[in-house]
Design a protein around this motif. Sequence first.
Motif, PDB file in Angstrom:
ATOM      1  N   ARG A 130       0.813  -1.225   0.000  1.00 14.70           N
ATOM      2  CA  ARG A 130       0.000   0.000   0.000  1.00 14.70           C
ATOM      3  C   ARG A 130       0.840   1.266   0.000  1.00 14.70           C
ATOM      4  O   ARG A 130       0.292   2.361   0.025  1.00 14.70           O
ATOM      5  N   ASN A 131       2.139   1.117   0.055  1.00 16.13           N
ATOM      6  CA  ASN A 131       3.068   2.243   0.064  1.00 16.13           C
ATOM      7  C   ASN A 131       2.758   3.189   1.234  1.00 16.13           C
ATOM      8  O   ASN A 131       2.656   4.395   1.068  1.00 16.13           O
ATOM      9  N   MET A 132       2.604   2.585   2.422  1.00 18.84           N
ATOM     10  CA  MET A 132       2.263   3.341   3.619  1.00 18.84           C
ATOM     11  C   MET A 132       3.218   2.990   4.748  1.00 18.84           C
ATOM     12  O   MET A 132       3.619   1.837   4.908  1.00 18.84           O
ATOM     13  N   TYR A 133       3.571   4.009   5.540  1.00 26.57           N
ATOM     14  CA  TYR A 133       4.352   3.818   6.751  1.00 26.57           C
ATOM     15  C   TYR A 133       3.385   3.722   7.923  1.00 26.57           C
ATOM     16  O   TYR A 133       2.518   4.580   8.096  1.00 26.57           O
ATOM     17  N   ARG A 134       3.523   2.660   8.710  1.00 24.89           N
ATOM     18  CA  ARG A 134       2.650   2.431   9.864  1.00 24.89           C
ATOM     19  C   ARG A 134       3.429   2.733  11.147  1.00 24.89           C
ATOM     20  O   ARG A 134       4.546   2.231  11.333  1.00 24.89           O
ATOM     21  N   VAL A 135       2.849   3.540  12.006  1.00 24.13           N
ATOM     22  CA  VAL A 135       3.465   3.854  13.297  1.00 24.13           C
ATOM     23  C   VAL A 135       2.841   2.923  14.330  1.00 24.13           C
ATOM     24  O   VAL A 135       1.650   3.006  14.615  1.00 24.13           O
ATOM     25  N   VAL A 136       3.672   2.022  14.872  1.00 26.82           N
ATOM     26  CA  VAL A 136       3.225   1.029  15.843  1.00 26.82           C
ATOM     27  C   VAL A 136       3.613   1.526  17.229  1.00 26.82           C
ATOM     28  O   VAL A 136       4.795   1.745  17.516  1.00 26.82           O
ATOM     29  N   ALA A 137       2.620   1.724  18.078  1.00 28.28           N
ATOM     30  CA  ALA A 137       2.877   2.218  19.436  1.00 28.28           C
ATOM     31  C   ALA A 137       3.323   1.090  20.352  1.00 28.28           C
ATOM     32  O   ALA A 137       4.284   1.236  21.100  1.00 28.28           O
ATOM     33  N   THR A 138       2.612  -0.044  20.314  1.00 25.79           N
ATOM     34  CA  THR A 138       2.942  -1.182  21.173  1.00 25.79           C
ATOM     35  C   THR A 138       2.767  -2.462  20.367  1.00 25.79           C
ATOM     36  O   THR A 138       2.017  -2.496  19.391  1.00 25.79           O
ATOM     37  N   THR A 139       3.407  -3.523  20.804  1.00 26.68           N
ATOM     38  CA  THR A 139       3.299  -4.813  20.120  1.00 26.68           C
ATOM     39  C   THR A 139       3.267  -5.925  21.166  1.00 26.68           C
ATOM     40  O   THR A 139       3.960  -5.840  22.194  1.00 26.68           O
ATOM     41  N   PHE A 140       2.441  -6.958  20.935  1.00 28.50           N
ATOM     42  CA  PHE A 140       2.209  -8.012  21.917  1.00 28.50           C
ATOM     43  C   PHE A 140       2.115  -9.366  21.230  1.00 28.50           C
ATOM     44  O   PHE A 140       1.841  -9.455  20.028  1.00 28.50           O
ATOM     45  N   ASP A 141       2.286 -10.418  22.047  1.00 25.98           N
ATOM     46  CA  ASP A 141       2.096 -11.779  21.543  1.00 25.98           C
ATOM     47  C   ASP A 141       0.630 -12.196  21.607  1.00 25.98           C
ATOM     48  O   ASP A 141       0.177 -12.996  20.798  1.00 25.98           O
ATOM     49  N   SER A 142      -0.121 -11.667  22.571  1.00 25.72           N
ATOM     50  CA  SER A 142      -1.517 -12.079  22.724  1.00 25.72           C
ATOM     51  C   SER A 142      -2.460 -10.968  22.258  1.00 25.72           C
ATOM     52  O   SER A 142      -2.173  -9.773  22.404  1.00 25.72           O
ATOM     53  N   LYS A 143      -3.575 -11.408  21.746  1.00 24.89           N
ATOM     54  CA  LYS A 143      -4.580 -10.467  21.229  1.00 24.89           C
ATOM     55  C   LYS A 143      -5.234  -9.673  22.362  1.00 24.89           C
ATOM     56  O   LYS A 143      -5.494  -8.475  22.220  1.00 24.89           O
ATOM     57  N   SER A 144      -5.479 -10.306  23.491  1.00 26.33           N
ATOM     58  CA  SER A 144      -6.167  -9.614  24.589  1.00 26.33           C
ATOM     59  C   SER A 144      -5.326  -8.457  25.125  1.00 26.33           C
ATOM     60  O   SER A 144      -5.866  -7.395  25.427  1.00 26.33           O
ATOM     61  N   GLU A 145      -4.009  -8.645  25.234  1.00 24.26           N
ATOM     62  CA  GLU A 145      -3.150  -7.556  25.681  1.00 24.26           C
ATOM     63  C   GLU A 145      -3.140  -6.409  24.664  1.00 24.26           C
ATOM     64  O   GLU A 145      -3.152  -5.235  25.032  1.00 24.26           O
ATOM     65  N   ALA A 146      -3.134  -6.779  23.393  1.00 25.12           N
ATOM     66  CA  ALA A 146      -3.142  -5.757  22.341  1.00 25.12           C
ATOM     67  C   ALA A 146      -4.445  -4.962  22.354  1.00 25.12           C
ATOM     68  O   ALA A 146      -4.443  -3.739  22.166  1.00 25.12           O
ATOM     69  N   VAL A 147      -5.564  -5.640  22.605  1.00 28.61           N
ATOM     70  CA  VAL A 147      -6.856  -4.950  22.664  1.00 28.61           C
ATOM     71  C   VAL A 147      -6.886  -3.973  23.831  1.00 28.61           C
ATOM     72  O   VAL A 147      -7.351  -2.834  23.706  1.00 28.61           O
ATOM     73  N   GLN A 148      -6.370  -4.380  24.980  1.00 30.03           N
ATOM     74  CA  GLN A 148      -6.327  -3.491  26.139  1.00 30.03           C
ATOM     75  C   GLN A 148      -5.458  -2.264  25.861  1.00 30.03           C
ATOM     76  O   GLN A 148      -5.828  -1.136  26.180  1.00 30.03           O
ATOM     77  N   SER A 149      -4.321  -2.481  25.225  1.00 29.44           N
ATOM     78  CA  SER A 149      -3.434  -1.367  24.898  1.00 29.44           C
ATOM     79  C   SER A 149      -4.082  -0.433  23.888  1.00 29.44           C
ATOM     80  O   SER A 149      -3.999   0.792  24.007  1.00 29.44           O
ATOM     81  N   ARG A 150      -4.763  -1.005  22.899  1.00 25.95           N
ATOM     82  CA  ARG A 150      -5.454  -0.181  21.897  1.00 25.95           C
ATOM     83  C   ARG A 150      -6.528   0.682  22.548  1.00 25.95           C
ATOM     84  O   ARG A 150      -6.656   1.869  22.247  1.00 25.95           O
ATOM     85  N   ASP A 151      -7.286   0.085  23.462  1.00 25.88           N
ATOM     86  CA  ASP A 151      -8.346   0.837  24.129  1.00 25.88           C
ATOM     87  C   ASP A 151      -7.770   1.993  24.954  1.00 25.88           C
ATOM     88  O   ASP A 151      -8.364   3.070  25.020  1.00 25.88           O
ATOM     89  N   GLN A 152      -6.619   1.784  25.583  1.00 25.57           N
ATOM     90  CA  GLN A 152      -5.983   2.866  26.337  1.00 25.57           C
ATOM     91  C   GLN A 152      -5.457   3.947  25.395  1.00 25.57           C
ATOM     92  O   GLN A 152      -5.572   5.139  25.669  1.00 25.57           O
ATOM     93  N   LEU A 153      -4.889   3.527  24.276  1.00 22.43           N
ATOM     94  CA  LEU A 153      -4.338   4.494  23.320  1.00 22.43           C
ATOM     95  C   LEU A 153      -5.419   5.291  22.605  1.00 22.43           C
ATOM     96  O   LEU A 153      -5.169   6.379  22.113  1.00 22.43           O
ATOM     97  N   ARG A 154      -6.617   4.753  22.530  1.00 21.19           N
ATOM     98  CA  ARG A 154      -7.709   5.474  21.847  1.00 21.19           C
ATOM     99  C   ARG A 154      -8.120   6.739  22.584  1.00 21.19           C
ATOM    100  O   ARG A 154      -8.805   7.580  22.015  1.00 21.19           O
ATOM    101  N   ASN A 155      -7.744   6.891  23.841  1.00 16.98           N
ATOM    102  CA  ASN A 155      -8.021   8.147  24.539  1.00 16.98           C
ATOM    103  C   ASN A 155      -7.301   9.301  23.862  1.00 16.98           C
ATOM    104  O   ASN A 155      -7.819  10.407  23.795  1.00 16.98           O
ATOM    105  N   ARG A 156      -6.091   9.026  23.393  1.00 21.42           N
ATOM    106  CA  ARG A 156      -5.309  10.080  22.739  1.00 21.42           C
ATOM    107  C   ARG A 156      -5.315   9.959  21.225  1.00 21.42           C
ATOM    108  O   ARG A 156      -5.329  10.947  20.505  1.00 21.42           O
ATOM    109  N   TYR A 157      -5.293   8.720  20.720  1.00 22.31           N
ATOM    110  CA  TYR A 157      -5.284   8.453  19.271  1.00 22.31           C
ATOM    111  C   TYR A 157      -6.562   7.692  18.932  1.00 22.31           C
ATOM    112  O   TYR A 157      -6.626   6.468  19.044  1.00 22.31           O
TER     113      TYR A 157
END
Length: 166
Positions: A130-157
Amino acid sequence: MKKIIVLGAALCVAMAFTGCKSSESAYKKAYEKAKAQENTTTTPTVQQPSDTYVPEVTPVVEKPVTDTRVVDNTDNAVVRQERLSVVDGAGLKNYSVVVGSFSVKANAEGLVRQLKSAGYPAQLGYNSDRNMYRVVATTFDSKSEAVQSRDQLRNRYADAWLLYVQ
């Protein structure tokens, strides 16, 4: 031949103008009928309540708020799948939280610097499809941890989303 066509067209025009007229008597009949209906419906009829039927009312039972349990359903979280190569960072795990997508690398690097100064282990990835640069804030092995982090980051992003790296 021209005369027949002109006569036929003139006949059609004449029939069109005379056939579509509504007569005044039709309007008068419709008006009288509506007026008669109006006169009969102006006197409302009041129904007397029947003594034989009494509705049953179920009592409301109030529960305290402490009985309400919230369960996170991480299985329904939407996850995008993309091929992403790491441009700047330690490496991506299975699930990552993306907070920005840019076509200009300098813009993506600016957001990575902001995230790192805020304490996030931010990384920069590139999707060549897609010729796009993706900015990754956090990365995890489990989906549940990633969902929790995403929900926290959605306050600002607000547009933060989950990425499964192929």
